[in-house]
Design an enzyme around this catalytic site. Sequence first.
Site, mmCIF file in Angstrom:
data_model
loop_
_atom_site.group_PDB
_atom_site.id
_atom_site.type_symbol
_atom_site.label_atom_id
_atom_site.label_comp_id
_atom_site.label_asym_id
_atom_site.label_seq_id
_atom_site.Cartn_x
_atom_site.Cartn_y
_atom_site.Cartn_z
ATOM 1 N N CYS A 147 0.809 -1.224 0.000
ATOM 2 C CA CYS A 147 0.000 0.000 0.000
ATOM 3 C C CYS A 147 0.835 1.264 0.000
ATOM 4 O O CYS A 147 0.414 2.277 -0.564
ATOM 5 C CB CYS A 147 -0.995 -0.011 1.159
ATOM 6 S SG CYS A 147 -0.290 0.267 2.802
ATOM 7 N N ASP A 148 2.022 1.250 0.595
ATOM 8 C CA ASP A 148 2.894 2.429 0.584
ATOM 9 C C ASP A 148 3.162 2.918 -0.837
ATOM 10 O O ASP A 148 3.358 4.117 -1.081
ATOM 11 C CB ASP A 148 4.256 2.131 1.221
ATOM 12 C CG ASP A 148 4.203 1.328 2.495
ATOM 13 O OD1 ASP A 148 3.255 0.559 2.672
ATOM 14 O OD2 ASP A 148 5.145 1.441 3.298
ATOM 15 N N ALA A 149 3.200 1.971 -1.760
ATOM 16 C CA ALA A 149 3.522 2.297 -3.152
ATOM 17 C C ALA A 149 2.543 3.302 -3.743
ATOM 18 O O ALA A 149 2.867 4.001 -4.708
ATOM 19 C CB ALA A 149 3.533 1.033 -4.007
ATOM 20 N N LEU A 150 1.350 3.409 -3.163
ATOM 21 C CA LEU A 150 0.346 4.321 -3.720
ATOM 22 C C LEU A 150 0.653 5.785 -3.416
ATOM 23 O O LEU A 150 0.044 6.678 -4.011
ATOM 24 C CB LEU A 150 -1.049 3.929 -3.216
ATOM 25 C CG LEU A 150 -1.516 2.550 -3.683
ATOM 26 C CD1 LEU A 150 -2.917 2.256 -3.182
ATOM 27 C CD2 LEU A 150 -1.444 2.412 -5.205
#
Length: 389
Positions: A170-173
């Site tokens: 989710c951090d990638a978003l």
Amino acid sequence: MMFLLKSKRSRSLLFVLLFLIPGVKTYAKVGQVNNPDSLLQKAYILNIMHKVADWQLNEWNTNGFKHPKVDWTNAACYTGIYALGSIKNNEKYLTALVNIGNDLNWNTGRDRFMADDYCIGQTYALLYTRYKDKKMIAPFILLADSIVNKPHDESLEWKNKIASREWAWCDALFMGPTALSYLSSATGNRQYLNIATKLWWRTTDYLYDPAEHLYFRDGSYLDKKEKNGKKVFWARGNGWVLAGLVRVMENMPANDPEKARFEKLYRDMAAKIASLQQPDGSWHASLLDPESYPVKETSGTGFYCYALLWGLNHGMLDSKTYWPVVKKAWAALASSVQPDGMLGYVQRIGASPDAVTENSTEVYGVGAFLLTGTQLYQYLNKHPEAGKN
């Protein structure tokens, strides 16, 4: 030896003596603001942003970069420094970012397709939009073109180093779609925004829990539970998502066919996040088990406060409902700044809830703080009456 100091004079004398002892910190309690009434004054907001940003710049200049300049940690910080630099008479912060870009020859990281390694692209694109120097985005355009042309058909299961190729966590978003979206706005090339939205929903289909309106960190957390038996939803992880969401929407034209879908996701998440705010105004490291992590955490809190203020500034959220939430969150953030400008209570690098202390700090927490302060400053420019109640 234990003793009681009954007189005010004795207590004052002890404070002075402590101040003179090397190694003893005597700042006003972290977690306490000397004058709470000043929190919503624009002069105070600018001053505390300068304090935090200048502490960070001085840390880099004095002690060097703890992480590589191109790293996602610093790249998240640059977003906040850019936001502060965009306020009139604060151009020195933009100059600092241009110098960093020049040092890096405007390149992204070595792991080309890992979102962390091109998070810095959003700052490059923003600087290009301001200065129109093509060298600022030339390397990133080459990478973005290759991202557009990839098939993106691998499973997002957390194995086989999938993070090096797809947005499987989710951090990638906050890292990937934001960079591509700002590049789309900077160049006018709609392909970059299109791939950002396409891959956003691919990650969301895998990691978003529609019942909870929250994201799991990655596939390895889908079945994990907190001590209280509830699902593991990491505060900063969902902070990355909500902050990334508004930064993608910031680059969407009004007629974008995906806009309504993004707006619904944003409002659903905003409502959920607001409902999980703790009495002290913060969000703790674990969203559904705050008792296991009973101390405020300022990186997640900063990203939430930023994203909610963005929604207020863009007319997407109701001020009656959300203004009290951001006021409390801002108080929690401001009270975490030490007198020298260091922001405390930032959870260290990780992938799940973890403990924090008043002396825990990291660059991405600074970025979140500055993004928040800038949005708050804008809100009070539009609604000066809000600072009086």
